[in-house]
Motif scaffolding. Structure first.
Motif, PDB file in Angstrom:
ATOM      1  N   ASN A 139     -38.628   8.175  36.756  1.00 43.05           N
ATOM      2  CA  ASN A 139     -38.132   9.548  36.768  1.00 43.05           C
ATOM      3  C   ASN A 139     -38.590  10.233  38.051  1.00 43.05           C
ATOM      4  O   ASN A 139     -39.785  10.439  38.263  1.00 43.05           O
ATOM      5  N   PRO A 292     -33.370   7.498  31.887  1.00 47.75           N
ATOM      6  CA  PRO A 292     -32.435   6.483  31.367  1.00 47.75           C
ATOM      7  C   PRO A 292     -31.641   5.798  32.467  1.00 47.75           C
ATOM      8  O   PRO A 292     -31.352   6.388  33.509  1.00 47.75           O
ATOM      9  N   THR A 296     -27.368   3.124  29.757  1.00 47.14           N
ATOM     10  CA  THR A 296     -27.777   3.946  28.620  1.00 47.14           C
ATOM     11  C   THR A 296     -27.117   5.315  28.673  1.00 47.14           C
ATOM     12  O   THR A 296     -26.652   5.838  27.660  1.00 47.14           O
ATOM     13  N   HIS A 297     -27.046   5.884  29.853  1.00 44.71           N
ATOM     14  CA  HIS A 297     -26.475   7.221  30.026  1.00 44.71           C
ATOM     15  C   HIS A 297     -25.005   7.257  29.604  1.00 44.71           C
ATOM     16  O   HIS A 297     -24.551   8.230  28.988  1.00 44.71           O
ATOM     17  N   LYS A 303     -28.199  10.536  21.434  1.00 40.14           N
ATOM     18  CA  LYS A 303     -29.405  10.331  22.236  1.00 40.14           C
ATOM     19  C   LYS A 303     -30.326  11.532  22.062  1.00 40.14           C
ATOM     20  O   LYS A 303     -29.891  12.615  21.661  1.00 40.14           O
ATOM     21  N   LYS A 305     -33.382  14.213  23.827  1.00 41.61           N
ATOM     22  CA  LYS A 305     -33.386  15.056  25.024  1.00 41.61           C
ATOM     23  C   LYS A 305     -33.737  14.263  26.284  1.00 41.61           C
ATOM     24  O   LYS A 305     -33.358  14.646  27.393  1.00 41.61           O
ATOM     25  N   GLN A 306     -34.467  13.172  26.124  1.00 41.17           N
ATOM     26  CA  GLN A 306     -34.843  12.350  27.273  1.00 41.17           C
ATOM     27  C   GLN A 306     -33.758  11.338  27.642  1.00 41.17           C
ATOM     28  O   GLN A 306     -33.912  10.573  28.587  1.00 41.17           O
ATOM     29  N   GLY A 307     -32.657  11.320  26.886  1.00 40.23           N
ATOM     30  CA  GLY A 307     -31.567  10.395  27.177  1.00 40.23           C
ATOM     31  C   GLY A 307     -31.744   9.022  26.557  1.00 40.23           C
ATOM     32  O   GLY A 307     -30.997   8.094  26.891  1.00 40.23           O
ATOM     33  N   GLN A 308     -32.700   8.873  25.641  1.00 42.64           N
ATOM     34  CA  GLN A 308     -32.902   7.587  24.976  1.00 42.64           C
ATOM     35  C   GLN A 308     -31.950   7.441  23.793  1.00 42.64           C
ATOM     36  O   GLN A 308     -31.593   8.414  23.123  1.00 42.64           O
ATOM     37  N   CYS A 331     -35.696   2.277  26.290  1.00 43.89           N
ATOM     38  CA  CYS A 331     -34.361   2.881  26.295  1.00 43.89           C
ATOM     39  C   CYS A 331     -34.011   3.492  24.947  1.00 43.89           C
ATOM     40  O   CYS A 331     -32.938   4.090  24.807  1.00 43.89           O
TER      41      CYS A 331
END
Length: 499
Positions: A139, A292, A296-297, A303, A305-308, A331
């Motif tokens: 990140n 992510p 994954t995105h 998902k 908030k962290q995109g997982q 992920c």
């Protein structure tokens, strides 16, 4: 001598071939994405009599990430902490695909892949069960210049780049016409992120400076400087008493600085802090959390908030109507059960998921995934470490002995369990290997990076598991064989958590 064939043996042969054919057709196809802790754990534990296991990954090895920092200074050699994926055994040669997953149709149970070596060569894979364990990227928090000028530390290729840069800086610093001001800048290393990765990399640098630089580069040993930048507390996931111990030891070291701040910009030869202060440096290592991947995105499922990817307590992907797709590791995130993104969590998830897939006859009797931490370990240099265990908290030399012993037993094969102690012994007796492994391309890249007017593609460029419409530039042969196309590790959070 001619073998005697009887009617019975002929019938038995026909029956056996028919049985094998029927059994093979009864096997389901399990596709595993990634070769990190979670995916590799599934691969090692799954019953291959029940599944045709196909692995798709740009990386053809499993990386033992807890010892990755030790390779940046030559304490360990690179091949001592990797295990080839093919050693795990595949039913057929083409059941391992060194490729990237670009997209997946969960309803059709079809995965689209792109070859690492020829990215324009794309193909589809059908599956019965899908395991997504592709990890995450570093990140950057959209800080300008990070991808261009900073180094990440999640892959073996990253460690090799850092090792070459460290050695290049020392060789450059001792050359004629390099004044002391320039030497101070070249020999200043900035580490962004005070999690286990950042702290352990700083620890390895400290050991390298004390044990080898003072002997090999004595003329400029006093000019070496390291700055560790963390916006909060270092090792924030550890016990407060252990945090204080680590902070005290780091501050006691000569020319080691601990700065509580944030970075707003990274340039060719400097780092800018939030208060406007500029730190000239020759190396920036960035280790501040996870983001992510494009795959994954672009995946159209719920998902956080962290995109997982969100899963249920059985690691099944939410939003998948077929209930045949699973996600684990960095992920993924279990709904209503947030867990740290660590190697320990991913490995246990992998073993749990393999157990679920192996027990196909007792699906209704399966228990939800539960995690009980075995504790955390971190090396802080000078033969001292921290052990934050459920029953006991250790620090200093006893903890260092436990740190090495624990990881030695966790290495994936007996080959690695032999190589790692040999590397430790060689380092103790003869010092670290300071030879550089740089080709002409890397030397030119290094020269360009030292030029403030040059705009590079960046040592910290991240790739691997691309989403729709995204293709890696693999036309260059050096890029085709670059393991930087895959990032599967287990470190995260502010600084990150590990182990």
């Amino acid at each position: 001598m001619r073998k005697l064939t009887t009617p019975f043996s002929h019938v038995r042969s026909i029956f056996w071939k028919s049985y094998q054919k029927n059994f093979a057709s009864a096997r389901k196809t399990l596709v595993i994405l990634g070769t990190g802790w979670g995916s590799y754990s599934v691969l090692k534990t799954i019953n291959k009599q029940l599944y045709d296991v196909i692995v798709v990954s740009p990386r053809n090895h499993f990386l033992f990430t807890p010892l990755l920092c030790s390779t940046t200074t030559g304490t360990l050699e690179f091949r001592s902490i990797i295990e080839p994926v093919r050693n795990s055994g595949f039913r057929q040669t083409d059941h391992f695909h060194q490729a990237e997953a670009t997209s997946v149709d969960l309803n059709k149970k079809q995965l689209m892949c792109s070859s690492v070596f020829h990215p324009h060569f794309t193909y589809a894979l059908n599956y019965d069960k899908l395991v997504i364990g592709i990890g995450a990227l570093n990140n950057t928090f959209n800080v300008h210049g990070v991808n261009e000028y900073a180094f990440f530390l999640k892959e073996l290729s990253h460690a090799r780049q850092i090792r070459n840069r460290i050695l290049s800086n020392f060789e450059l610093a001792v050359q004629p016409e390099i004044d002391e001001e320039e030497q101070n800048k070249i020999l200043h290393t900035v580490i962004v992120g005070g999690g286990p990765t950042g702290v352990e990399f700083g620890a390895e640098l400290y050991d390298f400076f004390v044990q080898d630089v003072s002997r090999l580069y004595s003329k400029c040993a006093s000019l070496v400087q390291v700055t560790l930048i963390e916006s909060n507390k270092i090792l924030s996931s550890f016990d407060k008493r252990l945090q204080s111990y680590a902070e005290k030891k780091i501050k006691e070291r000569d020319r080691f600085n601990l700065v509580q701040s944030s970075v707003t910009e990274v340039k060719t030869n400097s780092v800018t802090l939030v208060d406007g202060k500029v730190l000239p440096c020759g190396l920036v290592v960035w280790s501040t959390g996870l983001a992510p991947r494009p795959f994954t995105h672009h995946l159209d499922v719920p998902k956080n908030k962290q995109g997982q990817i969100l899963t249920n307590e059985y690691l099944q992907v939410l939003g998948d109507s077929t209930r045949c797709a699973y996600a684990l590791g960095d992920c993924a995130d279990i709904q209503n059960l947030p867990l740290p993104c660590t190697a320990q969590v991913a490995e246990k998830q992998g073993r749990y998921l393999a157990h679920c897939l192996n027990n196909v006859t007792s699906v209704n009797q399966l228990q939800p995934f539960q995690f009980k931490s075995m504790g955390m370990l971190a090396y802080i240099g000078g033969y001292k470490a921290l052990s934050d265990l459920p029953e006991v908290k250790l620090q200093g030399f006893p903890s260092w002995f436990l740190w090495r012993s624990a990881y030695l037993t966790r290495l994936g094969s007996w080959r690695l369990r032999m190589q790692v102690p040999m590397d430790w012994l060689k380092t103790l007796l003869f010092g670290r290997d300071t030879s550089r492994n740089m080709d002409k391309h890397n030397q030119n890249q290094r020269a360009n990076q030292m030029n403030p007017n040059h705009k590079p593609s960046g040592p910290g460029h991240q790739s691997g598991y691309h989403g729709k419409g995204t293709k890696p530039d693999l036309n260059n042969h050096s890029n085709q064989l670059n393991p930087n196309n895959s990032l599967y590790t287990k470190k995260t959070t502010s600084g990150d958590q590990k182990k």
